[in-house]
Design a protein around this motif. Structure first.
Motif, mmCIF file in Angstrom:
data_model
loop_
_atom_site.group_PDB
_atom_site.id
_atom_site.type_symbol
_atom_site.label_atom_id
_atom_site.label_comp_id
_atom_site.label_asym_id
_atom_site.label_seq_id
_atom_site.Cartn_x
_atom_site.Cartn_y
_atom_site.Cartn_z
ATOM 1 N N LEU A 51 51.481 36.458 45.849
ATOM 2 C CA LEU A 51 50.422 35.442 45.917
ATOM 3 C C LEU A 51 50.860 34.124 45.283
ATOM 4 C CD1 LEU A 51 47.217 37.554 45.113
ATOM 5 C CD2 LEU A 51 48.020 36.763 47.347
ATOM 6 N N VAL A 58 43.067 31.634 44.353
ATOM 7 C CA VAL A 58 42.257 32.798 44.719
ATOM 8 C C VAL A 58 40.865 32.685 44.105
ATOM 9 C CG1 VAL A 58 42.099 35.320 44.625
ATOM 10 C CG2 VAL A 58 44.350 34.211 44.794
ATOM 11 N N ILE A 106 40.499 43.070 41.131
ATOM 12 C CA ILE A 106 41.051 42.183 42.150
ATOM 13 C C ILE A 106 41.530 40.883 41.514
ATOM 14 C CG2 ILE A 106 40.448 40.734 44.136
ATOM 15 C CD1 ILE A 106 38.553 43.036 45.006
ATOM 16 N N ASN A 128 44.548 41.546 39.209
ATOM 17 C CA ASN A 128 45.728 41.840 40.035
ATOM 18 C C ASN A 128 46.269 40.591 40.708
ATOM 19 O OD1 ASN A 128 45.486 44.580 39.398
ATOM 20 N ND2 ASN A 128 46.061 45.198 41.461
ATOM 21 N N ALA A 129 45.384 39.658 41.061
ATOM 22 C CA ALA A 129 45.854 38.406 41.650
ATOM 23 C C ALA A 129 46.779 37.689 40.683
ATOM 24 C CB ALA A 129 44.669 37.526 42.029
ATOM 25 N N HIS A 180 50.079 39.356 40.629
ATOM 26 C CA HIS A 180 50.837 39.097 41.858
ATOM 27 C C HIS A 180 51.173 37.613 42.036
ATOM 28 C CE1 HIS A 180 50.837 43.185 43.264
ATOM 29 N NE2 HIS A 180 49.520 43.272 43.210
ATOM 30 N N ALA A 199 49.390 34.591 41.503
ATOM 31 C CA ALA A 199 48.497 33.543 41.994
ATOM 32 C C ALA A 199 48.664 32.252 41.199
ATOM 33 C CB ALA A 199 47.047 34.007 41.930
ATOM 34 N N ASP A 244 45.350 45.783 44.774
ATOM 35 C CA ASP A 244 46.644 45.659 45.453
ATOM 36 C C ASP A 244 46.457 45.494 46.964
ATOM 37 O OD1 ASP A 244 48.179 45.801 43.154
ATOM 38 O OD2 ASP A 244 48.464 47.968 43.273
ATOM 39 N N ALA A 246 45.344 41.981 47.553
ATOM 40 C CA ALA A 246 46.476 41.061 47.363
ATOM 41 C C ALA A 246 47.367 41.049 48.601
ATOM 42 C CB ALA A 246 47.280 41.461 46.126
ATOM 43 N N TRP A 247 47.607 42.205 49.182
ATOM 44 C CA TRP A 247 48.432 42.273 50.399
ATOM 45 C C TRP A 247 47.773 41.503 51.542
ATOM 46 C CZ3 TRP A 247 47.576 44.899 55.191
ATOM 47 C CH2 TRP A 247 48.686 44.863 56.056
ATOM 48 N N SER A 274 48.121 37.833 51.072
ATOM 49 C CA SER A 274 49.487 37.314 51.050
ATOM 50 C C SER A 274 50.030 37.079 52.455
ATOM 51 C CB SER A 274 50.401 38.302 50.321
ATOM 52 O OG SER A 274 50.735 39.394 51.163
#
Length: 257
Positions: free
Chosen positions: A6, A11, A24, A27-28, A31, A33, A229, A232-233, A236
């Protein structure tokens, strides 16, 4: 696991103070963000602990909390406008949702409309506001709507909830068609039985959770971060040719019941 899928993306997550929404948003940050807007009606997590914004700050990611009642269109519009500080929203996660204590065939009319105002109206307002900003800025983007296993399979104890989440699934498909020409992808995530405070305190669902766990092929409940996750996928570029789907994240439960 931390990644950079990300990286560079702003986000926005509704209902992000607690449970799945909290996971969420956190996790962003994990990943990569660029910035995260945390939205909810209160900053205090239902399950206790530190606010989501504090958890995200620990990753060194810019974060803002924006108090929002998603059933009010003007508040959702203001939420998305808050992303302009960082260059505009790239990934909109319409996660905010509620359940009812009494949600069977005789569901109360007022309760039914209250649930729909959050679970359906709020989801639509979130998608619309994000799409308007993305189009105005000429940005491709990803909108992720929170559906549910209960939106793909009905249950007598969740009449209103299942109705709302089934609507979210079809909303994702219809919005994907409407917004695809602008490079905006719209997908839904449909969690199964996820171990959250909401699940543990929802009458009927809490009692059924152990039976669901025993029947789930993976023989366990899902973790909120596993939904994070999946979101996030979808947010992305790894899912750049994926739109209009309802991604079921349920440990295989609906495959066997």
């Amino acid at each position: 696991m931390n990644t950079n899928i990300l990286q560079g993306k702003v986000v926005v997550v509704t209902g992000a103070a607690s449970g799945i929404g909290r996971a969420i948003a956190i996790n962003a940050a994990k990943h990569g963000a660029k910035a995260i807007i945390v939205s909810d009606i209160s900053e205090t997590p239902r399950e206790g602990g530190t606010p989501t914004t504090h958890e995200i700050e620990a990753f060194g990611v810019p974060v803002r909390f924006h108090k929002t009642d998603v059933s009010q269109r003007e508040q959702v519009d203001a939420l998305v406008e808050a992303a302009a500080e960082f260059g505009g929203v790239d990934v909109m996660v319409a996660n905010a949702g509620i359940t009812l204590r009494a949600d069977g065939a005789d569901v109360n009319e007022d309760d039914f409309h209250r649930l729909m105002s959050v679970n359906l109206d709020g989801t639509l307002f979130s998608a619309q506001a994000a799409a308007r900003q993305m189009k105005a800025r000429g940005k491709a983007g990803s909108i992720v709507l929170m559906a549910s296993m209960g939106g793909l399979s009905g249950a007598g104890m969740t009449v209103a909830y299942s109705t709302s989440k089934g609507g979210v699934v079809l909303m994702a498909k219809a919005m994907a068609d409407a917004l695809g020409p602008d490079g905006i992808r719209v997908n839904a995530v449909a969690p199964g039985t996820i171990d959250t405070h909401l699940l543990r305190t929802s009458p009927g669902i809490a009692e059924a959770a152990e039976g669901f766990r025993q029947r789930t092929p993976l023989r366990r409940l899902g973790r909120p971060e596993e939904i994070g996750d999946a979101v996030a996928w979808l947010g992305s570029d790894l899912s750049s040719y994926v739109t209009g789907i309802a991604l079921l994240v349920d440990g295989g439960l609906l495959s066997v019941i």
